[in-house]
Write a protein that holds these residues in place. Structure first.
Motif, PDB file in Angstrom:
ATOM      1  N   CYS A   1       0.844  -1.197   0.000  1.00  0.00           N
ATOM      2  CA  CYS A   1       0.000   0.000   0.000  1.00  0.00           C
ATOM      3  C   CYS A   1       0.883   1.252   0.000  1.00  0.00           C
ATOM      4  CB  CYS A   1      -0.941   0.010   1.208  1.00  0.00           C
ATOM      5  SG  CYS A   1      -0.132   0.313   2.804  1.00  0.00           S
ATOM      6  N   SER A   2       0.268   2.405  -0.176  1.00  0.00           N
ATOM      7  CA  SER A   2       1.050   3.644  -0.273  1.00  0.00           C
ATOM      8  C   SER A   2       1.810   3.937   1.017  1.00  0.00           C
ATOM      9  CB  SER A   2       0.144   4.823  -0.626  1.00  0.00           C
ATOM     10  OG  SER A   2      -0.821   5.049   0.381  1.00  0.00           O
ATOM     11  N   LYS A   3       1.219   3.605   2.162  1.00  0.00           N
ATOM     12  CA  LYS A   3       1.911   3.832   3.436  1.00  0.00           C
ATOM     13  C   LYS A   3       3.154   2.953   3.522  1.00  0.00           C
ATOM     14  CE  LYS A   3       0.283   5.626   6.882  1.00  0.00           C
ATOM     15  NZ  LYS A   3       0.497   6.935   7.544  1.00  0.00           N
ATOM     16  N   CYS A   4       3.012   1.694   3.166  1.00  0.00           N
ATOM     17  CA  CYS A   4       4.149   0.772   3.222  1.00  0.00           C
ATOM     18  C   CYS A   4       5.256   1.196   2.270  1.00  0.00           C
ATOM     19  CB  CYS A   4       3.693  -0.646   2.874  1.00  0.00           C
ATOM     20  SG  CYS A   4       2.842  -1.507   4.215  1.00  0.00           S
ATOM     21  N   LEU A   5       4.884   1.603   1.068  1.00  0.00           N
ATOM     22  CA  LEU A   5       5.904   2.003   0.097  1.00  0.00           C
ATOM     23  C   LEU A   5       6.674   3.221   0.582  1.00  0.00           C
ATOM     24  CD1 LEU A   5       3.975   1.529  -3.269  1.00  0.00           C
ATOM     25  CD2 LEU A   5       5.610  -0.029  -2.189  1.00  0.00           C
ATOM     26  N   GLY A   6       5.982   4.157   1.234  1.00  0.00           N
ATOM     27  CA  GLY A   6       6.667   5.320   1.783  1.00  0.00           C
ATOM     28  C   GLY A   6       7.645   4.933   2.876  1.00  0.00           C
ATOM     29  N   VAL A   7       7.233   4.022   3.763  1.00  0.00           N
ATOM     30  CA  VAL A   7       8.116   3.574   4.835  1.00  0.00           C
ATOM     31  C   VAL A   7       9.312   2.821   4.265  1.00  0.00           C
ATOM     32  CG1 VAL A   7       8.292   2.044   6.846  1.00  0.00           C
ATOM     33  CG2 VAL A   7       6.295   3.519   6.583  1.00  0.00           C
ATOM     34  N   LEU A   8       9.070   1.951   3.303  1.00  0.00           N
ATOM     35  CA  LEU A   8      10.181   1.222   2.680  1.00  0.00           C
ATOM     36  C   LEU A   8      11.182   2.189   2.050  1.00  0.00           C
ATOM     37  CD1 LEU A   8       8.215  -1.732   1.062  1.00  0.00           C
ATOM     38  CD2 LEU A   8      10.034  -1.957   2.763  1.00  0.00           C
ATOM     39  N   LEU A   9      10.684   3.219   1.401  1.00  0.00           N
ATOM     40  CA  LEU A   9      11.581   4.200   0.804  1.00  0.00           C
ATOM     41  C   LEU A   9      12.433   4.865   1.876  1.00  0.00           C
ATOM     42  CD1 LEU A   9      12.602   5.930  -1.542  1.00  0.00           C
ATOM     43  CD2 LEU A   9      10.644   7.456  -1.177  1.00  0.00           C
ATOM     44  N   TYR A  10      11.801   5.310   2.965  1.00  0.00           N
ATOM     45  CA  TYR A  10      12.553   5.972   4.035  1.00  0.00           C
ATOM     46  C   TYR A  10      13.596   5.040   4.647  1.00  0.00           C
ATOM     47  CZ  TYR A  10       8.898   9.603   4.096  1.00  0.00           C
ATOM     48  OH  TYR A  10       8.034  10.621   3.772  1.00  0.00           O
ATOM     49  N   LEU A  11      13.208   3.799   4.892  1.00  0.00           N
ATOM     50  CA  LEU A  11      14.131   2.846   5.517  1.00  0.00           C
ATOM     51  C   LEU A  11      15.309   2.542   4.593  1.00  0.00           C
ATOM     52  CD1 LEU A  11      11.554   0.374   7.109  1.00  0.00           C
ATOM     53  CD2 LEU A  11      13.042   1.956   8.341  1.00  0.00           C
ATOM     54  N   LEU A  12      15.019   2.251   3.340  1.00  0.00           N
ATOM     55  CA  LEU A  12      16.091   1.913   2.411  1.00  0.00           C
ATOM     56  C   LEU A  12      16.984   3.116   2.123  1.00  0.00           C
ATOM     57  CD1 LEU A  12      13.979  -0.311  -0.003  1.00  0.00           C
ATOM     58  CD2 LEU A  12      15.690  -1.103   1.655  1.00  0.00           C
ATOM     59  N   ALA A  13      16.398   4.299   2.041  1.00  0.00           N
ATOM     60  CA  ALA A  13      17.200   5.508   1.799  1.00  0.00           C
ATOM     61  C   ALA A  13      18.140   5.785   2.964  1.00  0.00           C
ATOM     62  CB  ALA A  13      16.279   6.707   1.572  1.00  0.00           C
ATOM     63  N   ASN A  14      17.702   5.437   4.174  1.00  0.00           N
ATOM     64  CA  ASN A  14      18.540   5.619   5.361  1.00  0.00           C
ATOM     65  C   ASN A  14      19.409   4.396   5.656  1.00  0.00           C
ATOM     66  OD1 ASN A  14      17.863   8.288   6.435  1.00  0.00           O
ATOM     67  ND2 ASN A  14      15.813   7.477   6.797  1.00  0.00           N
ATOM     68  N   ASP A  15      19.377   3.418   4.733  1.00  0.00           N
ATOM     69  CA  ASP A  15      20.180   2.194   4.846  1.00  0.00           C
ATOM     70  C   ASP A  15      19.807   1.372   6.074  1.00  0.00           C
ATOM     71  OD1 ASP A  15      21.996   0.415   3.845  1.00  0.00           O
ATOM     72  OD2 ASP A  15      23.757   1.359   4.746  1.00  0.00           O
ATOM     73  N   HIS A  16      18.491   1.297   6.357  1.00  0.00           N
ATOM     74  CA  HIS A  16      17.988   0.463   7.443  1.00  0.00           C
ATOM     75  C   HIS A  16      17.340  -0.798   6.858  1.00  0.00           C
ATOM     76  CE1 HIS A  16      18.884   3.614  10.209  1.00  0.00           C
ATOM     77  NE2 HIS A  16      17.929   4.418   9.800  1.00  0.00           N
ATOM     78  N   ASP A  17      17.298  -1.839   7.648  1.00  0.00           N
ATOM     79  CA  ASP A  17      16.741  -3.115   7.221  1.00  0.00           C
ATOM     80  C   ASP A  17      15.236  -3.149   7.509  1.00  0.00           C
ATOM     81  OD1 ASP A  17      16.059  -5.690   6.637  1.00  0.00           O
ATOM     82  OD2 ASP A  17      17.456  -6.634   8.042  1.00  0.00           O
ATOM     83  N   PRO A  18      14.377  -3.173   6.480  1.00  0.00           N
ATOM     84  CA  PRO A  18      12.925  -3.152   6.701  1.00  0.00           C
ATOM     85  C   PRO A  18      12.383  -4.377   7.427  1.00  0.00           C
ATOM     86  CG  PRO A  18      13.440  -2.452   4.460  1.00  0.00           C
ATOM     87  CD  PRO A  18      14.705  -3.020   5.052  1.00  0.00           C
TER      88      PRO A  18
END
Length: 487
Positions: free
Chosen positions: A362-379
């Protein structure tokens, strides 16, 4: 009445709520243009017994959902008195939410829940089309009497949902030495799955955790059944946004205020992060907030005017107003990893073997995944699956995310360093602390928390910026704030 008129209700009426120990109820009667009546009972259940002193707050709480329908009814009748200050607030919100709903849910013809023949002709829209049609009729207007005055400025109640903003707010206020109350609204439908992981954690470890159960989400479905411009099969449509309602947080706020009064909590915090509203805020001459008024600084300011008259010493604010979601997500994972594990920012969580998982798409999940991956965190920290991550890299681009453009671009710019492809430029203000008096004023942080809060945020940002001639320009530091801007 024209066949395609949005005004399809003769009236909406609200009974005086009845308090029965831990439960409050009120009846809503909807009368359509043929004078046919339909009824719904709104209900809130608390963990403590309600007092008669809470009645005025419950009255306002049950009125708030009705503000979503000021465009569609000739009048809203309430069978109880309203104080001068309460009446002023209700009328202000009626105007603001009617305009926002008209512009963002109706006028732009993108809402899949509305029958096409009810969309207005864009060429014929006037500046008054967003004004509410409903006039509010209380039994009478009464004088203002303070509900409570003895509030503790070091106690903080956080409206909690299981998302990153409320978890981060909780972590920040705890670190700053406040006595923090995570306060959850348990709606009767599936939304509770999103909050369940965080609530279970807090209930076991935080003695100040509180919860209010409500059936307001069922009320919204009931209302859709009685608006003739809504598609009859609306329950079969899955969309990332609500069909009509935009007045959401005010109901939550007033529903939990009995807890604030009972516990003498002096700060009410919403997890409202930075919104870059420097763009055109009018549509065909109609002022609006892009559908996020109750997350805007103006909402906090308006509520604080109300508190000064009705609950002096209570102050509403956000600890995240000046930072982007990208920065907020990074602070949560870096500084409060135990809380980050609880985050479920998802429209469609599901439970498997007792564990709540986000849907990952969903759009919420995709936004969180983007933030996590951009900050080099493991989702996977938040129970995202490896397939969700692979899908993100394969299918998601800048245009497929419902986020602020600058925030998306900067996130993809950071992500590019670890192999992602979208060609975007650096947008450095996204990782700064934003300072703008009208939308994100750090001087509105209460004095007792301001210095400590900014010190923490400064560790995860690249400086300050201010809005100058429509652009975010780096500044050397925060301007000096006038003292005592809090309660």
């Amino acid at each position: 009445m024209a066949n395609n008129s949005l005004v399809c209700l003769s009236s909406i009426s609200l009974s005086d709520p009845i308090i029965d120990k831990k439960t409050a109820r009120a009846d809503v009667t909807v009368t359509d243009s043929n004078e046919t009546e339909s009824h719904f009972t709104l209900m809130n259940k608390y963990e403590h017994e309600l007092q008669e002193t809470h009645l005025s707050l419950i009255r306002l709480a049950f009125f708030m959902p009705l503000l979503n329908y000021g465009l569609f009814s000739k009048k809203i009748t309430v069978h109880f008195p309203i104080s001068n200050t309460d009446f002023s607030l209700l009328n202000d919100l009626n105007v603001i939410f009617s305009r926002d709903i008209f512009v963002n849910k109706i006028a732009q013809e993108t809402n899949p829940y509305i029958l096409p023949e009810f969309f207005p002709d864009p060429k014929k829209i006037t500046t008054t089309d967003g004004n509410p049609r409903a006039v509010i009729h209380p039994t009478h207007i009464s004088d203002d009497i303070p509900i409570e005055t003895n509030m503790d400025a070091l106690r903080s109640g956080v409206l909690s949902s299981g998302g990153k903003d409320s978890l981060l707010t909780y972590g920040l206020l705890k670190e700053l030495g406040s006595t923090v109350y995570p306060i959850y609204i348990n709606e009767s439908g599936g939304h509770w799955k999103t909050a369940l992981t965080a609530y279970t954690y807090h209930k076991k470890r935080e003695p100040h955790t509180r919860r209010v159960w409500t059936n307001v989400d069922r009320f919204y479905g009931f209302m859709l059944d009685h608006l003739r411009f809504i598609r009859p099969d609306h329950r079969k449509i899955w969309h990332d946004t609500y069909p009509l309602r935009l007045c959401i947080f005010p109901f939550y706020v007033f529903s939990v205020l009995p807890i604030f009064v009972e516990e003498r909590i002096g700060n009410i915090l919403l997890g409202s992060e930075f919104d870059d509203l420097r763009y055109e805020t009018q549509y065909k001459g109609i002022q609006h907030y892009f559908g996020v008024y109750d997350q805007h600084q103006d909402y906090d300011v308006r509520m604080n005017q109300w508190y000064k008259r009705r609950i002096p010493g209570l102050y509403q604010w956000s600890a995240l107003r000046n930072i982007s979601g990208l920065v907020g997500q990074n602070i949560l994972v870096h500084r409060y990893p135990a809380l980050a594990k609880l985050q479920r920012s998802c429209h469609s969580c599901h439970i498997k073997n007792g564990v709540v998982y986000p849907c990952g798409t969903c759009s919420k999940c995709l936004g969180v995944l983007l933030y996590l991956l951009a900050n080099d965190h493991d989702p996977t920290l938040m129970k995202y699956q490896r397939k969700d991550i692979r899908n993100f890299y394969t299918n998601v681009g800048v245009s497929s995310l419902k986020l602020d453009k600058d925030e998306k671009d900067q996130s993809f710019f950071l992500l590019k360093r670890i192999g992602s492809l979208p060609a975007v430029q650096c947008v450095d203000h996204v990782e700064k602390i934003h300072v703008h008096a009208a939308t994100c004023d750090p001087c509105l942080y209460p004095d007792q928390f301001q210095r400590g809060l900014l010190k923490i945020i400064e560790e995860y940002t690249t400086g300050y910026c201010s809005l100058q001639k429509g652009e975010w320009i780096p500044t050397t530091s925060l301007l000096e704030c006038a003292p005592t801007r809090g309660p």
